[in-house]
Scaffold this motif. Sequence first.
Motif, PDB file in Angstrom:
ATOM      1  N   GLU A   1       0.825  -1.100  -0.143  1.00 14.86           N
ATOM      2  CA  GLU A   1       0.055  -0.194  -0.106  1.00 14.86           C
ATOM      3  C   GLU A   1       0.839   1.246   0.065  1.00 14.86           C
ATOM      4  N   THR A   2       0.637   2.022  -1.248  1.00 13.67           N
ATOM      5  CA  THR A   2       1.825   3.125  -0.969  1.00 13.67           C
ATOM      6  C   THR A   2       1.260   4.322  -0.476  1.00 13.67           C
TER       7      THR A   2
ATOM      8  N   MET B   1       4.650   5.671 -11.355  1.00 12.96           N
ATOM      9  CA  MET B   1       4.556   4.459 -11.940  1.00 12.96           C
ATOM     10  C   MET B   1       4.489   4.441 -13.874  1.00 12.96           C
ATOM     11  N   PHE B   2       4.088   5.501 -13.938  1.00 10.36           N
ATOM     12  CA  PHE B   2       4.006   5.255 -15.611  1.00 10.36           C
ATOM     13  C   PHE B   2       3.142   4.335 -16.024  1.00 10.36           C
ATOM     14  N   GLY B   3       1.524   4.391 -15.188  1.00 10.88           N
ATOM     15  CA  GLY B   3      -0.052   3.438 -15.219  1.00 10.88           C
ATOM     16  C   GLY B   3       0.051   2.246 -14.519  1.00 10.88           C
ATOM     17  N   TYR B   4       1.468   1.663 -13.677  1.00 14.00           N
ATOM     18  CA  TYR B   4       1.158   0.643 -12.742  1.00 14.00           C
ATOM     19  C   TYR B   4       0.829   0.892 -11.711  1.00 14.00           C
ATOM     20  N   GLY B   5      -0.843   0.103 -11.480  1.00 20.61           N
ATOM     21  CA  GLY B   5      -0.659   0.512 -10.087  1.00 20.61           C
ATOM     22  C   GLY B   5      -2.376   0.452 -10.013  1.00 20.61           C
ATOM     23  N   THR B   6      -2.574   0.467  -8.518  1.00 26.95           N
ATOM     24  CA  THR B   6      -4.011   0.017  -8.350  1.00 26.95           C
ATOM     25  C   THR B   6      -4.127   1.351  -7.551  1.00 26.95           C
TER      26      THR B   6
ATOM     27  N   ASN C   1      -3.987   9.208   7.328  1.00 24.00           N
ATOM     28  CA  ASN C   1      -2.990   9.248   5.730  1.00 24.00           C
ATOM     29  C   ASN C   1      -3.538   9.563   3.840  1.00 24.00           C
ATOM     30  N   ALA C   2      -2.759   9.934   2.868  1.00 27.34           N
ATOM     31  CA  ALA C   2      -3.762   9.752   1.831  1.00 27.34           C
ATOM     32  C   ALA C   2      -3.115   8.344   0.830  1.00 27.34           C
ATOM     33  N   TYR C   3      -4.040   7.734   0.883  1.00 29.26           N
ATOM     34  CA  TYR C   3      -4.064   6.616   0.416  1.00 29.26           C
ATOM     35  C   TYR C   3      -3.567   6.489  -1.125  1.00 29.26           C
ATOM     36  N   LEU C   4      -2.432   6.159  -2.161  1.00 25.98           N
ATOM     37  CA  LEU C   4      -2.483   6.351  -3.522  1.00 25.98           C
ATOM     38  C   LEU C   4      -3.028   5.718  -4.241  1.00 25.98           C
ATOM     39  N   PHE C   5      -1.917   4.237  -4.079  1.00 21.07           N
ATOM     40  CA  PHE C   5      -2.397   3.399  -5.253  1.00 21.07           C
ATOM     41  C   PHE C   5      -1.456   1.918  -4.429  1.00 21.07           C
ATOM     42  N   GLN C   6      -2.120   0.686  -4.699  1.00 26.05           N
ATOM     43  CA  GLN C   6      -1.576  -0.959  -4.438  1.00 26.05           C
ATOM     44  C   GLN C   6      -0.445  -0.347  -5.043  1.00 26.05           C
ATOM     45  N   LEU C   7       1.171  -0.908  -5.362  1.00 23.83           N
ATOM     46  CA  LEU C   7       1.999  -0.656  -5.865  1.00 23.83           C
ATOM     47  C   LEU C   7       2.436  -2.386  -6.489  1.00 23.83           C
ATOM     48  N   ALA C   8       2.513  -2.084  -7.618  1.00 17.21           N
ATOM     49  CA  ALA C   8       2.600  -3.430  -9.027  1.00 17.21           C
ATOM     50  C   ALA C   8       3.698  -3.975  -8.873  1.00 17.21           C
ATOM     51  N   LYS C   9       4.158  -5.168  -8.883  1.00 16.29           N
ATOM     52  CA  LYS C   9       5.595  -5.389  -9.216  1.00 16.29           C
ATOM     53  C   LYS C   9       5.151  -5.939 -10.615  1.00 16.29           C
TER      54      LYS C   9
END
Length: 484
Positions: A258-259, A291-296, A447-455
């Motif tokens: 969780e980013t 992240m160039f589009g990678y992330g949820t 916190n301010a919740y941003l995105f789920q980090l992609a692998k």
Amino acid sequence: MLIRTAATLALMTTTAMAQQTDITIGMQLEPPNLDPTAGAAAAIDEVVYANVFEGLTRFGPDGTVQPALAESWEVSEDGKVWTFDLHEGVTFHDGTAMDAEDVVFTLDRARSEDSTNAQKVLFENIETVEAVDPGTVRITLAEADGNLPFNLAWGDAVIVAPESAETNVIEPVGTGPFAFEDWVQGDRVEIARYEDYWGEAPALERATFKFISDPNAAFAAVMAGDIDAFPNFPAPETLSSFESDPRFEVIVGSTEGETVLAMNNAVLTDKRLRQAIGHAIDRQAVIDGAMFGYGTPIGTHFAPHNPDYVDLTEMSAYDPDRARELLTEVGEVPTLRLMLPPPAYARRGGEIIASQLREVGIETEITNLEWAQWLEQVFNNKDFDLTIVSHTEPADINIYARPDYYFQYDNPEFQSLIEEAGRVTSAEERGALLQRAQETIAEDAVNAYLFQLAKTGVADARIEGLWENAPTQANDLTGVRWTE
């Protein structure tokens, strides 16, 4: 003459076809030490988890909890007494035997008053740890907890020996299939297959973890073949170059990361200010730019692939007008210190977020920190206003129940929810409690919740067995092999 030439050619062919048994793994961050029981940095586990160190249980590549040093376990009817049967013939890499006394030492050390374990909370429910005999350990809990095998699978719970515990930070001695060989600080860590390993021997004989912080240098190293695999590749903008090259395989999966734009709740005490910060952030712009589009996108501290996840992104949706309204209520806001660790998601994301905050009237002062500095100043000393970090530990919403954690959130109602979730045995009841917990921290704008980090990874196409997803922070090499 003809016979000698044929033999030479046959030898050359056999040598050329011999399967490669060494691998060089790229990592962006160098671990501050090599003992997962004595540090919070994800990079520690990325080197040693399942490779050098093992726990009673472990996470598999699909996130399931699997046996490790414990071949089986039983739990009493009241859920408080757990009995673990250990594998026979296990030795540490220094040749000493691993038995129940080492498990007692490890868990007592982790939960002791002066413990430096970053996840000490995992062990707080343990009342006693007893060696029934050399191959059997009994753990008695204060309260029933069906999550004990899950907790023991963390890197923070790996088994260590009293003889080497204090020096594991620089020269780790574990029970895993690979033994530590060398650490050239600033450059690499080398491990080699442990020939007396108790379990199935890995296909690889040697592995080198090479640390390359610069994304451009990482791209060049993989392209040149100096790096065989970069499981968490730091330059996602270049992945298309690898996708079009048959020499490589691009591996995209999910993580537990969780980013978040973490806020110091002891400094930013006004919830309206924290809400304003959340509404000022365009998550998708951060994902696209950093992240160039990678992330949820996420709206709370929970992984979207978890069945108990609640999509709460609308609670802090991008709404700069609403952010300005809230700031009008708050009044004057001083310049906020934004501390950024080295990962690209933080450095790139920080610049984007600073610009978005400026648009609604919040000024920030950016300070770029090296990882060791971030751990000392932000994580340990809580000397910050804002920071960006990915929390890669599995299912770790319970950190919000720790008032002394670095973002210093103290909500007794939330703490009760987490405590109750740990006691219930019904998956349905526990899921409902976890959903309420997600809603609570989203409502409080902790916190301010941003995105789920992609692998996002890239590897030589001949390599198989690398993890696609990251249910924990690991580069598990136990099942990795070259196909030719």
